[in-house]
Design an enzyme around this catalytic site. Sequence first.
Site, PDB file in Angstrom:
ATOM      1  N   ASP A  67       0.808  -1.217   0.000  1.00  0.00           N
ATOM      2  CA  ASP A  67       0.000   0.000   0.000  1.00  0.00           C
ATOM      3  C   ASP A  67       0.844   1.272   0.000  1.00  0.00           C
ATOM      4  OD1 ASP A  67       0.923  -0.536   2.574  1.00  0.00           O
ATOM      5  OD2 ASP A  67      -1.044  -0.750   3.468  1.00  0.00           O
ATOM      6  N   ASN A 136      -8.136  -2.531  13.894  1.00  0.00           N
ATOM      7  CA  ASN A 136      -9.498  -2.880  13.477  1.00  0.00           C
ATOM      8  C   ASN A 136      -9.516  -4.124  12.581  1.00  0.00           C
ATOM      9  OD1 ASN A 136      -8.407  -1.916  11.146  1.00  0.00           O
ATOM     10  ND2 ASN A 136      -9.809  -0.202  10.885  1.00  0.00           N
ATOM     11  N   HIS A 138      -7.564  -4.568   9.886  1.00  0.00           N
ATOM     12  CA  HIS A 138      -7.225  -4.360   8.472  1.00  0.00           C
ATOM     13  C   HIS A 138      -5.917  -5.048   8.106  1.00  0.00           C
ATOM     14  CE1 HIS A 138      -5.045  -0.265   9.367  1.00  0.00           C
ATOM     15  NE2 HIS A 138      -4.154  -1.216   9.296  1.00  0.00           N
TER      16      HIS A 138
HETATM   17  C1  F6R Z   1       1.173  -1.062   6.173  1.00  0.00           C
HETATM   18  C2  F6R Z   1       0.136  -2.074   6.345  1.00  0.00           C
HETATM   19  C3  F6R Z   1      -0.765  -2.012   7.546  1.00  0.00           C
HETATM   20  C4  F6R Z   1      -0.010  -2.331   8.840  1.00  0.00           C
HETATM   21  C5  F6R Z   1      -0.942  -2.266  10.028  1.00  0.00           C
HETATM   22  C6  F6R Z   1      -0.210  -2.482  11.342  1.00  0.00           C
HETATM   23  O1  F6R Z   1       1.877  -1.272   4.980  1.00  0.00           O
HETATM   24  O2  F6R Z   1      -0.019  -2.913   5.523  1.00  0.00           O
HETATM   25  O3  F6R Z   1      -1.812  -2.924   7.366  1.00  0.00           O
HETATM   26  O4  F6R Z   1       0.562  -3.606   8.744  1.00  0.00           O
HETATM   27  O5  F6R Z   1      -1.578  -1.010  10.082  1.00  0.00           O
HETATM   28  O6  F6R Z   1       0.633  -1.400  11.554  1.00  0.00           O
HETATM   29  P1  F6R Z   1       1.679  -1.426  12.761  1.00  0.00           P
HETATM   30  O7  F6R Z   1       2.614  -2.527  12.494  1.00  0.00           O
HETATM   31  O8  F6R Z   1       2.353  -0.070  12.685  1.00  0.00           O
HETATM   32  O9  F6R Z   1       0.878  -1.622  14.000  1.00  0.00           O
END
Ligand code: F6R
Length: 244
Positions: A67, A136, A138
């Site tokens: 992303d 959440n 994602h």
């Molecule tokens: C970013 C991504 C997001 C993160 C997720 C967790 O490229 O794909 O889905 O993996 O937001 O973020 P952290 O590791 O910062 O808690």
Amino acid sequence: MRIIRARDYEDMSRIAANLFFAQIVVKPGSVLGLATGSSVLGLYENLAASYESGDLDFSEVKTVNLDEYAGLDGKNDQSYRYYMDSNLFSRVNIKRENTHLPNGLAEDMAAECARYNSLIEGFCGVDIQLLGIGHNGHIGFNEPGDCFIKETHVVDLTESTIKANARLFADEKDVPRQAYTMGIQNIMQAKKIVLCVSGSQKAEILREVLYGDVTPQVPGSVLQLHPDLTVVADEEALGGSDRV
Ligand code: F6R
């Protein structure tokens, strides 16, 4: 699904990095699907260290990130291009033309999504996809919704994601409201998936992702259906769950 219980963040990062290390050694031209964020930072540190010690060669490796924020230039220090350049790409011998992220500044967003989908298809499959999980549920920026969106698309970020990511910006109003993300099908077509999860604040969502209903309301729950999922999680993230 395979769950590897790590002691703490460092242990999780080392174990997950070893899976990528092995992948690159076995197939030097591997296509790595990559993520950004705190959960995977230690893994990149380990991979960079393996390159610096002469144990790992990235000269044939190709990468495709999950992303990117819409509206941010790759030179903006909050863009995912910048994160990847500084935490991994500039530290190893990967060829820049072999590293791919959505172009946050693309004028035609639909065309950029189509370009990214063709790029992923052209690789004939991501060999190993790295993921973190949002609070959440994602994955990438596939936010909770009514259906799983298959391919690369533009998303409106939810308030909870904007708040979670605001920690990295000077002000919450600076957090972009939209992002490009690979879709669920793009992610699920990877041959192997490695999910890194650390910390007690992720314990509840991890339990839902791994053992709850498979539903687009918890996008990561779809990973239960992947034939080669490895979850590398630390004690705190695995929490008090007696299932893991
Ligand atoms: C970013 C991504 C997001 C993160 C997720 C967790 O490229 O794909 O889905 O993996 O937001 O973020 P952290 O590791 O910062 O808690």
